[in-house]
Design an enzyme around this catalytic site. Structure first.
Site, PDB file in Angstrom:
ATOM      1  N   LYS A  35     -48.870 -50.061 -64.644  1.00  0.00           N
ATOM      2  CA  LYS A  35     -48.041 -48.895 -65.006  1.00  0.00           C
ATOM      3  C   LYS A  35     -47.812 -48.806 -66.515  1.00  0.00           C
ATOM      4  O   LYS A  35     -47.568 -47.723 -67.030  1.00  0.00           O
ATOM      5  CB  LYS A  35     -46.706 -48.940 -64.263  1.00  0.00           C
ATOM      6  N   ARG A 130     -31.331 -52.903 -59.232  1.00  0.00           N
ATOM      7  CA  ARG A 130     -32.209 -51.741 -59.178  1.00  0.00           C
ATOM      8  C   ARG A 130     -32.577 -51.586 -57.711  1.00  0.00           C
ATOM      9  O   ARG A 130     -31.680 -51.479 -56.882  1.00  0.00           O
ATOM     10  CB  ARG A 130     -33.407 -51.922 -60.123  1.00  0.00           C
TER      11      ARG A 130
HETATM   12  C1  LIG Z   1     -42.882 -52.952 -63.458  1.00  0.00           C
HETATM   13  C2  LIG Z   1     -42.782 -53.779 -62.259  1.00  0.00           C
HETATM   14  C3  LIG Z   1     -43.413 -55.031 -62.219  1.00  0.00           C
HETATM   15  C4  LIG Z   1     -44.155 -55.603 -63.408  1.00  0.00           C
HETATM   16  O1  LIG Z   1     -43.260 -55.947 -64.444  1.00  0.00           O
HETATM   17  P1  LIG Z   1     -43.727 -56.783 -65.713  1.00  0.00           P
HETATM   18  O2  LIG Z   1     -42.471 -57.224 -66.356  1.00  0.00           O
HETATM   19  O3  LIG Z   1     -44.515 -55.846 -66.563  1.00  0.00           O
HETATM   20  O4  LIG Z   1     -44.549 -57.913 -65.224  1.00  0.00           O
HETATM   21  C5  LIG Z   1     -43.333 -55.751 -61.054  1.00  0.00           C
HETATM   22  N1  LIG Z   1     -42.645 -55.280 -59.976  1.00  0.00           N
HETATM   23  C6  LIG Z   1     -42.029 -54.085 -59.979  1.00  0.00           C
HETATM   24  C7  LIG Z   1     -41.294 -53.639 -58.765  1.00  0.00           C
HETATM   25  C8  LIG Z   1     -42.073 -53.297 -61.120  1.00  0.00           C
HETATM   26  O5  LIG Z   1     -41.448 -52.109 -61.120  1.00  0.00           O
END
Ligand SMILES: *Cc1c(COP(=O)(O)O)cnc(C)c1O
Length: 355
Positions: A35, A130
């Site tokens: 993402k 969250r």
């Molecule tokens: C963005 C996200 C991740 C990845 O996070 P990083 O800190 O970039 O490794 C993993 N799980 C969820 C649910 C996320 O939203």
């Protein structure tokens, strides 16, 4: 000349391999999170070559981009879909993270209509506040998932350090493993996956403090930038310069460091604070908030300090640069996660991939 973002795919693949290997030694599978690069297929391919189990993204359009470009990799939808997105979610992703009974029902219907099996991982909120149900509500959610014949209750998971900044700890992850055990007992589901978080969980793996039973992590920043996002510390054996930004200088002049005249709010409604350091050699680079969004840039070479940015100008102190730069010269910067995200979306940025 447009700002240029160089993406070093071999370095990205090698970061992936290192993270995957570290986790594999502890029995943990890694999903590569795209993402931060808007589901860029070339980045996804480098992650797959580096050994990730599959690719994960919070947005369906990004997953669709990955699927169209890469054939049929295993895809995970990270942001729980809305009930209305159920059809698109089951048509795109093999597995999704979920926290609402209503959505599970919609996913079950959509999967049945498509005659596919869709896997769900149930999210538990272990403090970051969250996504996720509270630990006491996970059984009810699990029973709802089990009622849907076209859903496979694949596991439970948690996320940390994203909203509340709450770090994963051995204790919170033991709680997740125990919850998985309780769900198995109560529902008879095999519940193969215990998904223990994002890059902020990597330090636990590296310190050999990750509780047994956690067998999956979802890693974005740790691979893309080679850093633990919660501290900014480099991860052992990874590179921090997968993304390099080059921007052109449009002004280099000696000026007083303190502004002159009455000070009010700047272009972004903030009252800037200035430190008077006397006359300094300052430079403007032709890049700004339009390209880097809310992110920040770290100079890739010595003698450069970033003072701030407005929409289209990056203001630099280059007094310590040897030799002094000139207008038309180019400087390199390492973007942080937020800046990478914005740079991957910006229209007037030239993105080049090193193969
Ligand atoms: C963005 C996200 C991740 C990845 O996070 P990083 O800190 O970039 O490794 C993993 N799980 C969820 C649910 C996320 O939203």
């Amino acid at each position: 000349m447009l700002p240029r973002l160089e993406i070093d795919l071999p370095a990205l693949e090698s970061n992936t391999r290192r993270v995957v290997e570290t986790c594999r030694l502890r029995g943990i599978q890694v999903w590569g999170v795209t993402k931060g690069v808007r589901g860029c297929p070339r980045v996804g391919l480098a992650m797959l070559r580096g050994g990730v189990e599959g690719l994960a993204d919070s947005r369906l359009p990004n997953l669709i981009r990955l699927r169209q470009a890469l054939g049929d990799p295993s895809l995970m939808l990270l942001r729980p879909p809305s009930p209305a997105q159920a059809q698109e979610a089951v048509g795109t992703a093999r597995v999704s993270l979920n926290s609402e009974i209503l959505t599970l029902t919609a996913l079950g219907l959509a999967a049945a209509a498509r005659k596919v099996e869709h896997e769900v991982i149930l999210m538990v909120d272990l403090g970051d506040r969250r996504e996720g149900v509270l630990p006491g509500d996970v059984l009810e959610l699990a029973r709802a998932a089990r009622r849907e014949r076209s859903l496979r209750l694949a596991g439970i998971g948690a996320n940390f350090a994203c909203f509340g900044g709450v770090l994963p700890t051995a204790e919170s992850l033991v709680e997740l493993v125990e919850l998985a055990g309780r769900v198995r007992m109560a529902t008879g589901a095999s519940l193969d996956t215990v998904s223990g978080g994002n890059s902020s969980s990597l330090p636990l793996v590296i310190r050999a403090a990750m509780p047994a039973g956690v067998n999956q992590l979802r890693i974005g920043e740790g691979i893309l930038l080679g850093r633990d996002p919660s501290t900014g510390e480099p991860l052992p054996g990874t590179r921090q310069d997968v993304f390099r930004l080059e921007a052109e200088l449009i002004e280099v002049q000696r000026k007083p460091s303190a502004p002159c005249g009455p000070v009010a709010r700047n272009a972004f409604g903030r009252q800037p604070v200035h430190i008077d350091r006397g006359d300094r050699l300052r430079a403007l680079a032709a890049i700004g908030v339009q390209e880097i969004g809310a992110g920040t840039l770290c100079p890739a070479s010595g003698g450069v300090e970033v003072l701030g940015a407005s929409s289209d100008h990056l203001v630099l102190d280059v007094t310590a640069m040897e030799p002094a730069p000139r207008p038309g010269g180019r400087l390199q910067f390492l973007p942080d996660y937020g800046a990478v995200l914005a740079l991957m979306m910006a229209t007037d940025v030239c993105r080049q991939y090193r193969e």
